[in-house]
Write a protein that holds these residues in place. Structure first.
Motif, short mmCIF file in Angstrom:
data_model
loop_
_atom_site.label_atom_id
_atom_site.label_comp_id
_atom_site.label_asym_id
_atom_site.label_seq_id
_atom_site.Cartn_x
_atom_site.Cartn_y
_atom_site.Cartn_z
N PRO A 45 0.77 -1.29 0.01
CA PRO A 45 -0.21 -0.14 0.07
C PRO A 45 0.88 1.14 0.16
CG PRO A 45 -0.03 -1.06 2.19
CD PRO A 45 0.74 -1.95 1.20
N SER A 46 0.25 2.53 0.04
CA SER A 46 0.67 3.75 -0.01
C SER A 46 1.58 4.02 1.03
CB SER A 46 -0.27 4.80 -0.63
OG SER A 46 -0.90 5.02 0.90
N VAL A 47 2.61 5.03 1.07
CA VAL A 47 3.28 5.63 2.29
C VAL A 47 2.18 5.89 3.36
CG1 VAL A 47 4.70 7.21 3.08
CG2 VAL A 47 5.05 6.14 0.81
N SER A 48 0.85 6.46 2.90
CA SER A 48 0.06 6.98 4.23
C SER A 48 -0.56 5.83 4.70
CB SER A 48 -0.95 7.87 3.57
OG SER A 48 -1.55 7.57 2.51
N ASP A 49 -0.59 4.69 4.22
CA ASP A 49 -1.59 3.50 4.75
C ASP A 49 -0.84 3.17 6.09
OD1 ASP A 49 -3.36 1.24 3.78
OD2 ASP A 49 -1.85 0.44 5.07
N ALA A 50 -1.55 2.66 6.91
CA ALA A 50 -1.38 2.28 8.30
C ALA A 50 -0.26 1.26 8.45
CB ALA A 50 -2.65 1.80 9.04
N ASP A 51 -0.44 0.24 7.48
CA ASP A 51 0.64 -0.86 7.36
C ASP A 51 1.89 -0.31 6.91
OD1 ASP A 51 -1.24 -2.44 8.16
OD2 ASP A 51 -1.82 -3.37 6.29
N PHE A 52 2.23 0.78 6.12
CA PHE A 52 3.58 1.03 5.75
C PHE A 52 4.47 1.21 6.54
CE2 PHE A 52 6.78 3.69 4.04
CZ PHE A 52 7.14 3.19 2.69
N GLY A 58 11.63 5.94 -5.06
CA GLY A 58 11.13 6.93 -4.34
C GLY A 58 9.74 6.92 -3.86
N PRO A 59 9.16 7.48 -2.88
CA PRO A 59 8.00 7.69 -2.45
C PRO A 59 7.05 7.68 -3.57
CG PRO A 59 9.00 9.57 -1.83
CD PRO A 59 10.05 8.75 -2.43
N VAL A 60 5.70 7.22 -3.70
CA VAL A 60 4.81 7.39 -4.61
C VAL A 60 3.31 7.38 -3.93
CG1 VAL A 60 5.60 5.92 -6.39
CG2 VAL A 60 4.36 4.75 -5.00
N ARG A 61 2.46 8.40 -4.45
CA ARG A 61 1.14 8.72 -3.65
C ARG A 61 0.32 7.36 -3.86
NH1 ARG A 61 -0.60 14.46 -4.72
NH2 ARG A 61 -1.29 14.40 -2.77
N GLY A 62 0.47 6.31 -4.77
CA GLY A 62 -0.54 5.41 -4.75
C GLY A 62 0.46 4.03 -4.06
N PRO A 63 -0.22 2.95 -4.60
CA PRO A 63 0.63 1.78 -3.94
C PRO A 63 1.89 1.44 -4.40
CG PRO A 63 -1.66 1.15 -5.05
CD PRO A 63 -1.23 2.46 -5.38
N GLY A 64 2.90 1.05 -3.79
CA GLY A 64 4.27 0.93 -4.13
C GLY A 64 4.70 -0.61 -4.07
N LEU A 65 6.12 -0.56 -4.02
CA LEU A 65 6.87 -1.82 -3.90
C LEU A 65 7.66 -2.07 -2.84
CD1 LEU A 65 7.90 -1.84 -7.83
CD2 LEU A 65 6.13 -3.25 -7.05
N PHE A 66 7.68 -3.51 -2.39
CA PHE A 66 8.74 -4.10 -1.58
C PHE A 66 9.74 -4.77 -2.41
CE2 PHE A 66 10.54 -6.91 1.74
CZ PHE A 66 10.34 -6.20 2.85
N GLY A 67 10.77 -4.81 -2.17
CA GLY A 67 11.65 -5.53 -2.96
C GLY A 67 12.69 -6.13 -2.16
N GLY A 111 -0.54 13.51 3.99
CA GLY A 111 -2.01 14.45 4.07
C GLY A 111 -1.89 15.79 4.84
N GLY A 112 -0.50 16.19 5.08
CA GLY A 112 -0.53 17.48 5.82
C GLY A 112 0.71 17.86 6.55
N VAL A 113 1.22 19.14 6.47
CA VAL A 113 2.44 19.60 7.14
C VAL A 113 2.70 18.89 8.49
CG1 VAL A 113 2.82 21.17 5.27
CG2 VAL A 113 2.10 21.87 7.38
N ASP A 114 1.55 18.79 9.27
CA ASP A 114 1.42 18.77 10.63
C ASP A 114 1.99 17.27 10.83
OD1 ASP A 114 -0.98 17.97 9.33
OD2 ASP A 114 -1.84 17.50 11.33
N LYS A 115 1.93 16.52 9.81
CA LYS A 115 2.41 14.91 9.88
C LYS A 115 3.60 14.71 10.14
CE LYS A 115 -1.87 13.32 9.05
NZ LYS A 115 -2.87 13.46 9.75
#
Length: 179
Positions: free
Chosen positions: A12-19, A59-68, A136-140
């Motif tokens: 999943p994406s970088v913002s996902d809880a599992d990332f 590099g980071p992507v907004r959608g799903p990514g890759l684990f290699g 999702g925001g600079v506060d993160k």
């Protein structure tokens, strides 16, 4: 000049809880001399000349990514053997999980990299931009470390079982051409 094998898994994406759990697992599996892949494939079995695990390699992507995970075969070692050993080490996490010591070391590595990365204005600006664009925001920028600190060994085992499956993977075998 020697063969290599890469195993890629959709995540999943970088913002996902599992990332964060996947990111820490990447460190446990393949970052550093004491990583699982280096310890088993390079030092114990001597099947690989080098190993690495990476997350979102371009590099980071907004959608799903890759684990290699990558292993470069030692001279004379069949690439099929290296591929089997690599896949077995990745699959082992889904069954047996990781130790608290491995998780603690991965968290410490992430924490140190985060703190060291905030020592310059450029790196801090990049962290703020990353938080805004991907989280999702600079506060993160101030709460991302908490996501990593909250990861448990059970989380690592769960995400490995969820995402690092053969039916969710792509294997690339690199074999150099004959001279």
């Amino acid at each position: 000049p020697i063969p290599a094998v890469l195993l890629f898994y959709r995540i999943p994406s970088v913002s996902d809880a599992d990332f964060p759990a996947l990111d820490l697992l990447s460190t446990i599996l393949g970052i550093g001399e004491s990583s699982r892949l280096n310890r088993v494939l390079a030092r114990e079995t001597k099947a690989a000349a080098g190993t690495q695990s990476l997350i979102n390699p371009v590099g980071p992507v907004r959608g799903p990514g890759l684990f290699g995970s990558l292993a470069i075969a030692n001279q004379g070692v069949p690439i099929d053997s290296v591929e089997q050993l690599l896949a077995a080490q990745v699959a082992k996490v889904a069954v047996g999980g990781v130790t608290e010591a491995e998780l603690s070391k991965a968290k410490n590595t992430y924490r140190a990299n985060t703190i060291n990365g905030r020592q310059s204005a450029l790196n801090l600006a990049e962290a703020v931009q990353f938080a805004d664009l991907f989280l999702g925001g600079v506060d993160k920028v101030n709460t991302d470390l908490a996501r990593y600190n909250a990861v448990t060994a059970a989380d690592i085992k769960r995400v490995a079982a969820t995402y690092l499956r053969t039916d969710n993977s792509l294997t690339i075998v690199i074999v150099p051409g004959a001279k």
